[in-house]
Write an enzyme that holds these catalytic residues in place. Structure first.
Site, PDB file in Angstrom:
ATOM      1  N   THR A 271      -0.357  13.342  -4.035  1.00 18.76           N
ATOM      2  CA  THR A 271      -1.009  12.435  -3.070  1.00 18.76           C
ATOM      3  C   THR A 271      -0.892  12.963  -1.642  1.00 18.76           C
ATOM      4  OG1 THR A 271       0.928  10.983  -2.702  1.00 18.76           O
ATOM      5  CG2 THR A 271      -0.507  10.460  -4.564  1.00 18.76           C
TER       6      THR A 271
ATOM      7  N   LEU B 237      -3.772   9.427   0.769  1.00 12.55           N
ATOM      8  CA  LEU B 237      -4.381   8.285   0.091  1.00 12.55           C
ATOM      9  C   LEU B 237      -3.809   8.253  -1.331  1.00 12.55           C
ATOM     10  CD1 LEU B 237      -6.229   6.217   1.240  1.00 12.55           C
ATOM     11  CD2 LEU B 237      -8.183   7.643   0.663  1.00 12.55           C
ATOM     12  N   HIS B 238      -2.615   7.623  -1.454  1.00 12.86           N
ATOM     13  CA  HIS B 238      -1.862   7.715  -2.709  1.00 12.86           C
ATOM     14  C   HIS B 238      -2.597   7.100  -3.916  1.00 12.86           C
ATOM     15  CE1 HIS B 238       1.661   8.720  -0.243  1.00 12.86           C
ATOM     16  NE2 HIS B 238       1.420   7.660   0.482  1.00 12.86           N
ATOM     17  N   ASP B 239      -2.769   5.788  -3.871  1.00 12.25           N
ATOM     18  CA  ASP B 239      -3.180   5.060  -5.072  1.00 12.25           C
ATOM     19  C   ASP B 239      -4.585   5.400  -5.591  1.00 12.25           C
ATOM     20  OD1 ASP B 239      -0.706   3.893  -5.040  1.00 12.25           O
ATOM     21  OD2 ASP B 239      -1.385   2.011  -4.142  1.00 12.25           O
TER      22      ASP B 239
END
Ligand SMILES: [Ca+2]
Length: 313
Positions: free
Chosen positions: A196, A242-244
């Site tokens: 991420t 922008l992890h998720d």
């Protein structure tokens, strides 16, 4: 191919919001059976509210949203307002939701949904602490073998910690829950910080969201603007990770990602490294592989996909 059925388990969170929007923007490939809120970035009342704000932003008040566990298994909740702001969704000015929460508990929703569908046809997409999933697996062990796949955001190996020097936030908040999930035997794909942190919202990528000139595009640009201040100060990077949304993008385009099928074990007892995902990346143990641990991403391909899909909402 019929759309893939998923349950999103989430603690929104600006990046959770973008992950949900990407799923709802892709109905040909993804059917969101429901959204399970969990305590994490902010307390449960706010995550359950934020999930509905995001559904309404997407024009999808029909998506069922359930409130789940309000605290980790046997620990006090740790939150992350320092990253996400007081509401969890700071940045855009979005109206309070009109759509109601569903009556059922999110854990019951997860259990009932997996039992109601044919084995191997429902995928779990956890974007926060794994409390709801682990509670469902503990209460109803029969559902574990019915899970098609768990694609989760959490953990880290090369990037190590973001909430402590050793641990990533989602795993750190409820390490016992993460341990239950990683030992469950269900097929797992992990989006750790290692990947991420390569999905950075640069100025050009943020401008592309804003240039959509839609309520969704503008809200996403404002969310990532807010999120960015924290990460720029911390990492000196060119934008916020922008992890998720990596989770949703993996469902849509697994070819954008690469990783290794390895053993991942969660530290649950050490004070110093609590919540660390001990990933056997170099395969130096004989512990059996239990997860596809993602290490790389085609970042531009990811942002092109995201922008193209958000334009559809
Ligand atoms: Ca999250």
């Amino acid at each position: 191919m019929p759309p893939r059925k998923i349950i999103i388990d989430t603690d929104p969170g600006q990046d959770d919001a973008v992950a949900i929007l990407l799923a709802l923007a892709s109905p040909d490939e993804i059917e969101v059976l429901g959204i399970a809120a969990v305590a994490g970035n902010v307390p449960l009342p706010l995550t359950a509210k934020n999930a509905r704000i995001v559904c309404e932003l997407a024009g999808r008040p029909d998506v069922p949203v359930y409130a789940g566990c309000d605290a980790p298994i046997g620990r006090k909740l740790v939150t992350a307002e320092h990253v996400h702001g007081k509401t969890g969704l700071d940045g855009p000015d979005l109206p309070d939701p009109v759509m109601p929460l569903r009556d059922a508990h999110a854990v019951d929703f997860i259990i009932d949904t997996l039992r109601a569908h044919a084995p191997g046809t429902v995928t779990l997409c956890p974007l926060g602490p794994l409390t709801n999933i682990a509670t469902a697996f503990t209460r109803a062990p029969d559902i574990v073998s019915r899970v098609q796949e768990i694609v989760l955001m959490g953990g880290a190996y090369f990037e190590v910690g973001n909430i402590t020097p050793a641990a990533e936030f989602n795993i750190y908040v409820d390490p016992e829950a993460a341990d239950i999930v990683f030992r469950s035997g269900a097929p797992i794909v992990v989006m750790p910080l290692d990947v991420t942190h390569k999905a950075l919202v640069t100025k050009a990528r943020n401008d592309a969201f804003r240039a959509l000139a839609t309520p969704v595009g503008i809200a996403v640009a404002q969310m990532t603007d807010f999120f960015e201040r924290f990460d720029k100060e911390k990492y000196g990077s060119e934008g916020a990770p922008l992890h998720d949304p990596c989770v949703t993008a993996y469902i849509l385009r697994p070819d954008l990602f690469s990783g290794r099928h390895i053993n991942v074990t969660v530290e649950t007892s050490s004070e110093l490294t609590l919540g660390m995902t001990v990933a056997d990346w170099w395969r130096v143990t004989d512990r059996a592989p239990n997860a596809l641990f993602i290490g790389d991403i085609d970042a531009q391909g990811f942002f092109d996909l995201l922008t193209e899909r958000l334009a559809r909402l």
